[in-house]
Design an enzyme around this catalytic site. Structure first.
Site: not given
Length: 225
Positions: A50, A87, A116, A197, A200
Site C-alpha cells: 500500500s 495489503g 505487512n 492511521d 500511510h
C-alpha cells in the site's frame, strides 16, 4: 513502333522495380526503427504494498504515478510498471512475481515489501527467506533487483523491530544488489504528511516521496545502464 513499345515496356519495368525497392526499403527502415524503439524502452517495475500502491487516494496522486509522469518528460526511454497491491506480503509478492516478470520483462525491479508481514507478526526468518527468493528470481530473469528498507512502529518490541529493519541492508549486501533507505524516514515524523492511521503517507507526501525515489533510482540506473 515495336522499338517504341519495347522502350516503353522497359521504362515501365524499371519504374515498377524502383518503386517496389523503395517501398521495401521504407518498410525495413520503419521496422528497424520500431524494433529500435522497443529495445531502447527500459522498464522499472515496483513490487510493493500500500505504501507504493497509493493507499486511499486517487492513483494520479500516488508517488509512483507522479514519478512515471516525470520520466515521460525527462526520460522517455524509461517507463514504470507499478505492480504494487495494498495489503501485499512477501509471500504474496513472491507468488505473483513469475507472471509479472514474464508479462512486463523489466530491467529493474524495486522491492518494497515486508511491512505487512511485520505488522502481522510473521516469523522474521520467513520474511527474510521470501525476500531472498524474490531477489534471486528477479536475477534469474535477467533483471536487477533494487532493495529499499521498511520500518515498523516500535510497539512490536525492540528486538523484533531492529532485526526486521536491519535485514533489508543485510540481504542487499549478501546478494550484492543496490539498496536505499526507507523513503518515509523523515516523512513519517511529520503528522501533516501522514494519514490518521500513522502508517500511510497522505497526498501531500506523495511528491516528496516521488522526488526521493527519483533521486535514488536515477543514481542506480546511471550506474547500471
Amino acid at each position: 513502333m515495336k522499338i517504341t513499345s519495347l522502350i516503353s515496356n522497359k521504362i515501365l519495368l524499371i519504374f515498377i522495380l524502383t518503386v517496389g525497392f523503395s517501398v521495401q526499403s521504407n518498410a525495413e527502415i520503419n521496422n528497424q526503427t520500431s524494433n529500435s524503439e522497443q529495445t531502447q524502452q527500459q522498464k522499472l517495475m515496483i513490487l510493493g504494498d500500500s505504501l507504493s500502491a497509493g493507499y486511499s487516494m486517487q492513483i494520479e496522486e500516488s508517488w509512483a504515478h507522479l514519478l512515471a509522469q516525470k520520466w515521460q518528460k525527462s526520460a522517455p526511454n524509461l517507463s514504470i510498471i507499478n505492480a504494487s497491491v495494498s495489503g501485499e506480503t512477501t509471500d504474496g509478492g513472491l507468488n505473483r512475481l513469475p507472471n509479472l516478470l514474464k508479462q512486463h520483462q523489466p530491467k529493474w525491479v524495486l522491492i518494497e515489501l515486508g511491512g505487512n508481514d511485520a505488522l502481522r507478526g510473521f516469523n522474521l526468518n520467513l520474511i527474510k527467506q521470501n525476500l531472498i527468493n524474490i531477489v534471486q528470481l528477479i536475477k534469474k530473469n535477467n533483471a536487477l533487483p533494487i532493495m529499499t528498507s521498511i520500518k515498523i512502529p516500535p510497539n512490536y518490541g525492540k528486538r523484533y523491530t531492529e532485526t526486521f529493519t536491519k535485514q533489508f541492508s543485510l540481504i542487499a549486501a549478501q546478494e550484492n544488489i543496490p539498496y536505499f533507505s526507507f523513503y518515509l524516514e523523515e516523512i513519517a515524523l511529520n503528522p501533516d504528511l501522514m494519514k490518521k492511521d500513522g502508517i500511510h503517507p497522505n497526498e501531500k507526501a506523495q511528491p516528496l516521496i516521488a522526488e526521493h525515489v527519483n533521486k535514488e533510482i536515477n543514481r542506480i540506473i546511471n550506474l547500471t545502464l
